[in-house]
Scaffold this motif. Structure first.
Motif, PDB file in Angstrom:
ATOM      1  N   ALA A  43       0.826  -1.210   0.000  1.00 59.70           N
ATOM      2  CA  ALA A  43       0.000   0.000   0.000  1.00 59.70           C
ATOM      3  C   ALA A  43       0.861   1.261   0.000  1.00 59.70           C
ATOM      4  CB  ALA A  43      -0.934  -0.008   1.205  1.00 59.70           C
ATOM      5  N   ALA A  44       1.978   1.245   0.733  1.00 59.28           N
ATOM      6  CA  ALA A  44       2.823   2.442   0.821  1.00 59.28           C
ATOM      7  C   ALA A  44       3.360   2.840  -0.549  1.00 59.28           C
ATOM      8  CB  ALA A  44       3.969   2.205   1.799  1.00 59.28           C
ATOM      9  N   TRP A  45       3.679   1.849  -1.382  1.00 66.45           N
ATOM     10  CA  TRP A  45       4.181   2.153  -2.725  1.00 66.45           C
ATOM     11  C   TRP A  45       3.092   2.828  -3.556  1.00 66.45           C
ATOM     12  CZ3 TRP A  45       3.015   0.972  -7.788  1.00 66.45           C
ATOM     13  CH2 TRP A  45       4.016   1.192  -8.733  1.00 66.45           C
ATOM     14  N   ILE A  46       1.873   2.335  -3.465  1.00 65.14           N
ATOM     15  CA  ILE A  46       0.779   2.943  -4.223  1.00 65.14           C
ATOM     16  C   ILE A  46       0.481   4.346  -3.701  1.00 65.14           C
ATOM     17  CG2 ILE A  46      -1.655   2.706  -4.883  1.00 65.14           C
ATOM     18  CD1 ILE A  46      -1.280  -0.315  -4.804  1.00 65.14           C
ATOM     19  N   GLU A  47       0.577   4.530  -2.401  1.00 63.40           N
ATOM     20  CA  GLU A  47       0.387   5.867  -1.841  1.00 63.40           C
ATOM     21  C   GLU A  47       1.428   6.846  -2.381  1.00 63.40           C
ATOM     22  OE1 GLU A  47       0.618   5.063   2.303  1.00 63.40           O
ATOM     23  OE2 GLU A  47      -1.475   4.398   2.463  1.00 63.40           O
ATOM     24  N   ASP A  48       2.672   6.403  -2.433  1.00 63.94           N
ATOM     25  CA  ASP A  48       3.735   7.271  -2.969  1.00 63.94           C
ATOM     26  C   ASP A  48       3.496   7.574  -4.442  1.00 63.94           C
ATOM     27  OD1 ASP A  48       4.951   7.245  -0.484  1.00 63.94           O
ATOM     28  OD2 ASP A  48       6.483   5.777  -1.028  1.00 63.94           O
ATOM     29  N   LEU A  49       3.101   6.556  -5.201  1.00 62.99           N
ATOM     30  CA  LEU A  49       2.836   6.772  -6.616  1.00 62.99           C
ATOM     31  C   LEU A  49       1.679   7.753  -6.799  1.00 62.99           C
ATOM     32  CD1 LEU A  49       3.353   5.985  -9.608  1.00 62.99           C
ATOM     33  CD2 LEU A  49       1.630   4.187  -9.297  1.00 62.99           C
ATOM     34  N   ALA A  50       0.609   7.585  -6.037  1.00 61.64           N
ATOM     35  CA  ALA A  50      -0.538   8.486  -6.156  1.00 61.64           C
ATOM     36  C   ALA A  50      -0.130   9.922  -5.843  1.00 61.64           C
ATOM     37  CB  ALA A  50      -1.659   8.030  -5.231  1.00 61.64           C
ATOM     38  N   ALA A  51       0.706  10.117  -4.829  1.00 57.42           N
ATOM     39  CA  ALA A  51       1.150  11.464  -4.486  1.00 57.42           C
ATOM     40  C   ALA A  51       1.970  12.084  -5.609  1.00 57.42           C
ATOM     41  CB  ALA A  51       1.967  11.431  -3.187  1.00 57.42           C
TER      42      ALA A  51
END
Length: 257
Positions: A114-122
């Motif tokens: 999830a943290a990777w997707i959060e970073d990508l979304a940001a």
């Protein structure tokens, strides 16, 4: 984290049939009249082959993968219009975003935490870029005819899918729904559609490779009957059908929603 060219070639026909056509059309529209597309975890170029027939011939591609052999194959998909980037996807700050109009990924989000997707979304929110992610496994499997251990093997396989693939515990079958929540929280308009594999009895090589991989993963997750299940399913491949669930996602930033 990586897949062989042989497996990618086997699965590609099922992938191409499974993609939701309406969401693909919207993704193409989101790329704009002069598309420059960044594909994450490009493999041998399956996303290029899926989208190219719907794009202008002038569309350009940046293809990212950590496997130089796969990148060599992918680079041939659109000669003169493809630039390859050998990058570890942990290095999101190194992504070549300049001039890009759409970011894509295929069969990738279920491998990520999830943290990777959060970073990508940001990152994509800051850049105002749309994101099209197809074919995220959603945890659903069904088989005809059924076997008594189908449910147990599916549960063990799904547990394995949530294991660490190199960047932290993966979302596995939760990826599609979690990614939608993350991108909405980042301000994107998110659209989703189902994109299940429907593997018929004639697709024997894919069917056998699929059950071999499922059985191996389920065995690693502690399912003691997984190998026996895999042998039974492989023997039935020419007489069986299966459905493997996936989700497609299109996230549009506010200016393009």
């Amino acid at each position: 984290m990586g897949f062989s060219a042989q497996w990618l070639a086997l699965r590609e026909p099922a992938d191409q049939k499974a993609r939701d056509p309406a969401l693909l059309t919207r993704a193409v529209a989101a790329a704009g009249p002069a598309p420059v597309i960044l594909d994450l975890g490009c493999g041998t170029g399956s996303t290029v082959r899926a989208l190219a027939p719907h794009l202008p011939e002038t569309a350009r591609w940046h293809l990212v993968d950590n496997d130089p052999l796969l990148l060599d194959q992918a680079s041939a998909e659109a000669p003169g219009r493809v630039q390859v980037h050998e990058l570890d996807l942990a290095q999101l700050d190194a992504l070549p975003l300049e001039g890009v109009t759409l970011v894509t990924a295929s069969a990738l989000l279920d491998l990520m935490p999830a943290a990777w997707i959060e970073d990508l979304a940001a990152i994509l929110a800051a850049a105002g870029l749309p994101f099209y992610a197809a074919l995220s496994y959603d945890g659903i499997m069904s088989w005809e005819p059924a076997l008594p251990k189908d449910h147990d093997v599916t549960r063990a396989f799904n547990d394995h899918q949530r294991s660490d693939k190199g960047l932290g515990p993966a979302l596995g079958p939760d990826a599609g729904t979690v990614a939608a929540t993350i991108f909405r929280a980042a301000g994107f308009n998110v659209q989703q559609a189902i994109s299940p594999w429907r593997i018929a009895a004639e697709a024997v090589p894919l069917h056998r490779a699929l059950v071999e991989g499922i059985a191996d993963a389920a065995g690693q997750a502690g399912q003691p009957m997984a190998a026996e299940w895999g042998r039974a399913r492989a023997g039935m491949a020419s007489e069986s059908r299966c459905l493997i669930g996936h989700l497609d996602l299109l996230a549009l930033p506010p200016r393009t929603a």
